[in-house]
Design a protein around this motif. Structure first.
Motif, PDB file in Angstrom:
ATOM      1  N   LEU B  98     108.898  20.147  55.038  1.00 60.84           N
ATOM      2  CA  LEU B  98     107.498  20.534  55.076  1.00 60.84           C
ATOM      3  C   LEU B  98     106.577  19.474  54.469  1.00 60.84           C
ATOM      4  O   LEU B  98     105.386  19.574  54.522  1.00 60.84           O
ATOM      5  CB  LEU B  98     107.328  21.857  54.312  1.00 60.84           C
ATOM      6  CG  LEU B  98     106.042  22.642  54.550  1.00 60.84           C
ATOM      7  CD1 LEU B  98     105.903  22.992  56.011  1.00 60.84           C
ATOM      8  CD2 LEU B  98     106.057  23.906  53.710  1.00 60.84           C
ATOM      9  N   GLY B  99     107.110  18.435  53.923  1.00 61.02           N
ATOM     10  CA  GLY B  99     106.293  17.467  53.216  1.00 61.02           C
ATOM     11  C   GLY B  99     105.230  16.843  54.091  1.00 61.02           C
ATOM     12  O   GLY B  99     105.423  16.601  55.280  1.00 61.02           O
ATOM     13  N   ALA B 100     104.065  16.575  53.480  1.00 65.93           N
ATOM     14  CA  ALA B 100     102.972  15.945  54.210  1.00 65.93           C
ATOM     15  C   ALA B 100     103.429  14.593  54.748  1.00 65.93           C
ATOM     16  O   ALA B 100     104.070  13.814  54.060  1.00 65.93           O
ATOM     17  CB  ALA B 100     101.769  15.759  53.282  1.00 65.93           C
ATOM     18  N   GLY B 101     103.078  14.336  55.994  1.00 64.34           N
ATOM     19  CA  GLY B 101     103.462  13.076  56.609  1.00 64.34           C
ATOM     20  C   GLY B 101     104.714  13.161  57.442  1.00 64.34           C
ATOM     21  O   GLY B 101     104.999  12.249  58.216  1.00 64.34           O
ATOM     22  N   ASN B 102     105.454  14.252  57.288  1.00 68.30           N
ATOM     23  CA  ASN B 102     106.649  14.385  58.120  1.00 68.30           C
ATOM     24  C   ASN B 102     106.264  14.544  59.576  1.00 68.30           C
ATOM     25  O   ASN B 102     105.359  15.294  59.917  1.00 68.30           O
ATOM     26  CB  ASN B 102     107.472  15.598  57.673  1.00 68.30           C
ATOM     27  CG  ASN B 102     108.349  15.268  56.488  1.00 68.30           C
ATOM     28  OD1 ASN B 102     109.288  14.506  56.598  1.00 68.30           O
ATOM     29  ND2 ASN B 102     108.020  15.821  55.349  1.00 68.30           N
ATOM     30  N   ILE B 103     106.961  13.834  60.427  1.00 69.03           N
ATOM     31  CA  ILE B 103     106.632  13.847  61.837  1.00 69.03           C
ATOM     32  C   ILE B 103     106.993  15.191  62.437  1.00 69.03           C
ATOM     33  O   ILE B 103     108.085  15.714  62.229  1.00 69.03           O
ATOM     34  CB  ILE B 103     107.381  12.721  62.566  1.00 69.03           C
ATOM     35  CG1 ILE B 103     106.897  11.359  62.057  1.00 69.03           C
ATOM     36  CG2 ILE B 103     107.171  12.823  64.075  1.00 69.03           C
ATOM     37  CD1 ILE B 103     107.709  10.202  62.560  1.00 69.03           C
ATOM     38  N   GLN B 104     106.063  15.747  63.170  1.00 65.56           N
ATOM     39  CA  GLN B 104     106.301  16.994  63.884  1.00 65.56           C
ATOM     40  C   GLN B 104     106.653  16.670  65.327  1.00 65.56           C
ATOM     41  O   GLN B 104     105.958  15.914  66.000  1.00 65.56           O
ATOM     42  CB  GLN B 104     105.061  17.894  63.820  1.00 65.56           C
ATOM     43  CG  GLN B 104     104.735  18.326  62.399  1.00 65.56           C
ATOM     44  CD  GLN B 104     103.592  19.317  62.325  1.00 65.56           C
ATOM     45  OE1 GLN B 104     103.185  19.901  63.329  1.00 65.56           O
ATOM     46  NE2 GLN B 104     103.083  19.526  61.120  1.00 65.56           N
TER      47      GLN B 104
END
Lengths: 113, 115
Positions: B98-104
């Motif tokens: 869930l970390g910010a910046g993780n590619i979706q």
């Protein structure tokens, strides 16, 4: 409120030319991530490029590069040597909170043969 | 699986009916997201899951919308008593965490048409 603005609803360029898509955003946060996603007619969103706000160096991925101006809150995408397969909707987006991406309304790009 | 899978790819329903949209994330991805894309618009964030938990449901447009995730894998978005304004493409994405910046990574979406 965080917003993303893409001022060019639609653009057309000739194959092999260079094109720049504009994006501005508004946030009071200092650290965030910026993205450009591509959505071809198949509807599947594909990540084109990602920029971390704390990095001054502009991200590049092959023919795709960005011009990130943090003070101006601007994040434009440059596509060099454009190809027919680049025809798609392009969405500018940013992420602050975990998981929540805020998207612009998109720019429809046509690459003409 | 190799990618995010959504089903059905298209759904036509009558106003007032309930619909269920399914999302099967990439194997091992713990975070899952739902977005809505109305005609000519960008993507509107609806809800995200970390494991089976949805900490923030404020993006859901109304109480007719609900979502669940079981076993940390498949998620279902349910729309009750559908209205014509619910017509849109519903996109699902997953990321490794869930970390910010993780590619979706996105699926191809479900196009919902409410007649």
């Amino acid at each position: 409120a965080q917003t993303v603005t893409q001022s060019q609803p639609e653009m057309s360029v000739q194959e092999a030319e260079t094109v720049t898509l504009s994006c501005t955003y508004d946030t009071s946060e200092s650290n965030y991530y910026l993205f450009w996603y591509k959505q071809p007619p198949s509807r599947q969103m594909i990540l084109v490029i990602r920029q971390e706000a704390y990095k001054q160096q502009n991200a590049t991925e092959n023919r795709f590069s960005v011009n990130f101006q943090k003070a101006a809150k601007s994040f434009s995408l440059k596509i060099s040597d454009s190809q027919l397969g680049d025809t798609a909707m392009y969405f500018c987006a940013f992420m602050i909170l975990q998981g929540k991406i805020i998207f612009g309304k998109g720019t429809r790009l046509h690459i003409l043969p | 699986g190799a990618g995010v899978s959504q089903s059905p790819s298209n759904k036509v329903t009558e106003k007032g009916k309930d619909v269920e949209l399914r999302c099967d994330p990439i194997s091992g991805h713990t975070a899952l997201y739902w977005y809505r894309q109305s005609l000519g618009q960008g993507l509107e964030f609806l809800i995200y899951f970390q494991g089976n938990s949805a900490p923030d449901k404020s993006g859901l447009p109304s109480d007719r919308f609900s979502a669940e995730r079981t076993g940390g894998s498949v998620s279902t978005l349910t729309i009750q008593r559908t209205q014509q304004e619910d017509s849109a493409v519903y996109l699902c994405a997953s990321s490794g965490s869930l970390g910010a910046g993780n590619i979706q990574y996105f699926g191809a979406g479900t196009r919902l048409s409410v007649l």
